[in-house]
Write a protein that holds these residues in place. Structure first.
Motif, short mmCIF file in Angstrom:
data_model
loop_
_atom_site.label_atom_id
_atom_site.label_comp_id
_atom_site.label_asym_id
_atom_site.label_seq_id
_atom_site.Cartn_x
_atom_site.Cartn_y
_atom_site.Cartn_z
N ALA A 1 0.83 -1.20 0.00
CA ALA A 1 0.00 0.00 0.00
C ALA A 1 0.87 1.26 0.00
O ALA A 1 0.57 2.23 -0.68
CB ALA A 1 -0.94 0.00 1.20
N ALA A 2 1.96 1.23 0.77
CA ALA A 2 2.87 2.38 0.81
C ALA A 2 3.52 2.61 -0.55
O ALA A 2 3.67 3.74 -0.99
CB ALA A 2 3.94 2.17 1.88
N ALA A 3 3.89 1.52 -1.22
CA ALA A 3 4.51 1.65 -2.54
C ALA A 3 3.53 2.23 -3.55
O ALA A 3 3.88 3.08 -4.36
CB ALA A 3 5.03 0.30 -3.02
N LYS A 4 2.27 1.81 -3.48
CA LYS A 4 1.25 2.34 -4.39
C LYS A 4 0.97 3.81 -4.12
O LYS A 4 0.64 4.55 -5.02
CB LYS A 4 -0.04 1.54 -4.27
N ALA A 5 1.11 4.22 -2.86
CA ALA A 5 0.85 5.61 -2.49
C ALA A 5 2.02 6.52 -2.84
O ALA A 5 1.96 7.72 -2.63
CB ALA A 5 0.55 5.71 -1.00
N GLY A 6 3.11 5.93 -3.35
CA GLY A 6 4.26 6.74 -3.75
C GLY A 6 5.28 6.95 -2.66
O GLY A 6 6.10 7.84 -2.76
N LYS A 7 5.23 6.16 -1.61
CA LYS A 7 6.20 6.30 -0.51
C LYS A 7 7.45 5.51 -0.84
O LYS A 7 7.74 4.50 -0.24
CB LYS A 7 5.60 5.79 0.79
N THR A 8 8.21 5.98 -1.79
CA THR A 8 9.48 5.36 -2.12
C THR A 8 10.59 6.35 -1.88
O THR A 8 10.34 7.53 -1.68
CB THR A 8 9.50 4.91 -3.61
N ALA A 9 11.81 5.88 -1.89
CA ALA A 9 12.94 6.75 -1.62
C ALA A 9 13.04 7.88 -2.63
O ALA A 9 13.55 8.93 -2.34
CB ALA A 9 14.23 5.95 -1.60
N GLY A 10 12.53 7.69 -3.84
CA GLY A 10 12.61 8.70 -4.89
C GLY A 10 11.69 9.88 -4.65
O GLY A 10 11.85 10.92 -5.25
N THR A 11 10.66 9.73 -3.82
CA THR A 11 9.74 10.82 -3.53
C THR A 11 9.62 10.98 -2.03
O THR A 11 8.61 10.67 -1.42
CB THR A 11 8.34 10.54 -4.15
N ALA A 12 10.66 11.49 -1.41
CA ALA A 12 10.71 11.61 0.04
C ALA A 12 10.07 12.90 0.55
O ALA A 12 9.84 13.03 1.74
CB ALA A 12 12.15 11.52 0.52
N TYR A 13 9.75 13.87 -0.32
CA TYR A 13 9.18 15.14 0.10
C TYR A 13 7.86 15.36 -0.63
O TYR A 13 7.69 14.95 -1.78
CB TYR A 13 10.13 16.29 -0.24
N GLU A 14 6.94 16.05 0.07
CA GLU A 14 5.64 16.36 -0.52
C GLU A 14 5.10 17.65 0.08
O GLU A 14 5.55 18.09 1.14
CB GLU A 14 4.65 15.22 -0.30
N CYS A 15 4.11 18.22 -0.57
CA CYS A 15 3.46 19.42 -0.08
C CYS A 15 2.58 19.05 1.12
O CYS A 15 1.89 18.04 1.09
CB CYS A 15 2.59 20.02 -1.18
N PRO A 16 2.60 19.85 2.19
CA PRO A 16 1.73 19.56 3.33
C PRO A 16 0.24 19.63 2.97
O PRO A 16 -0.59 19.05 3.65
CB PRO A 16 2.10 20.61 4.38
#
Length: 183
Positions: A143-158
């Motif tokens: 589920a985390a991988a599908k949500a984009g929680k990978t090392a390549g996208t470690a930052y996001e807009c609050p």
């Protein structure tokens, strides 16, 4: 009837204990000692992965395409040396297959190769570090991988603006807010 009252009382007594073992941290919160093994952390993860408590340490698991990286962290989420750390990770794929893979030191972290073509659901990390045996369970990794929680996208807009994911700090291209590390 007496049995059901006993079970209800036992459940109510145990509830505060289990609730106190699960807590979240606010970014920038002071470091503290942990008692609950495997507890989920909702605060910063230095390498963009998922952090769990393991004794007086923390273990961070970061998924990559063909391997997982495991970082041993102190109470302030600083990486610790792993040159004398040994261990393995038991993997459960989304297809229900299990395998155990040896962790090998690679700089400031440990690495385990994933079986070809597998998508992780659960990983149980077991390490021996600084004379202590530590373990942590990481669930719902698919589920985390599908949500984009990978090392390549470690930052996001609050504000969770679409297209704000980034591998480095900066500003959101839509609203201009400062990007924050994913929890």
């Amino acid at each position: 009837m007496k049995t059901s009252h006993f079970l209800l009382a036992a459940t109510m007594l145990a509830a505060p204990l289990s609730l106190s073992a699960q807590h979240s941290h606010k970014p920038g919160a002071a470091a503290h000692g942990h008692k609950a093994a495997g507890e989920t952390h909702a605060h910063k993860s230095p390498h963009g992965g998922t952090v769990r408590t393991a004794g007086k340490y923390h273990i961070e698991l970061v998924q990559h395409a063909n391997e997982v990286h495991v970082y041993l962290l102190d109470g302030k989420e600083n990486s610790l040396a792993v040159n004398r750390t040994t261990g393995s990770v038991m993997l459960l794929s989304t297809t229900g297959k299990t395998s155990t893979v040896k962790l090998t030191p690679a700089g400031d972290h440990l690495v385990a190769a994933l079986p070809a073509g597998s998508m992780l659901r659960t990983a149980i990390v077991s390490v021996k570090a600084n004379g202590s045996s530590l373990s942590a369970r990481f669930e719902k990794l698919d589920a985390a991988a599908k949500a984009g929680k990978t090392a390549g996208t470690a930052y996001e807009c609050p504000m969770k603006c679409e297209g704000s994911a980034s591998d480095k700090p900066g500003s959101c291209p839509k609203c201009g807010m400062a990007l924050v590390k994913k929890a």
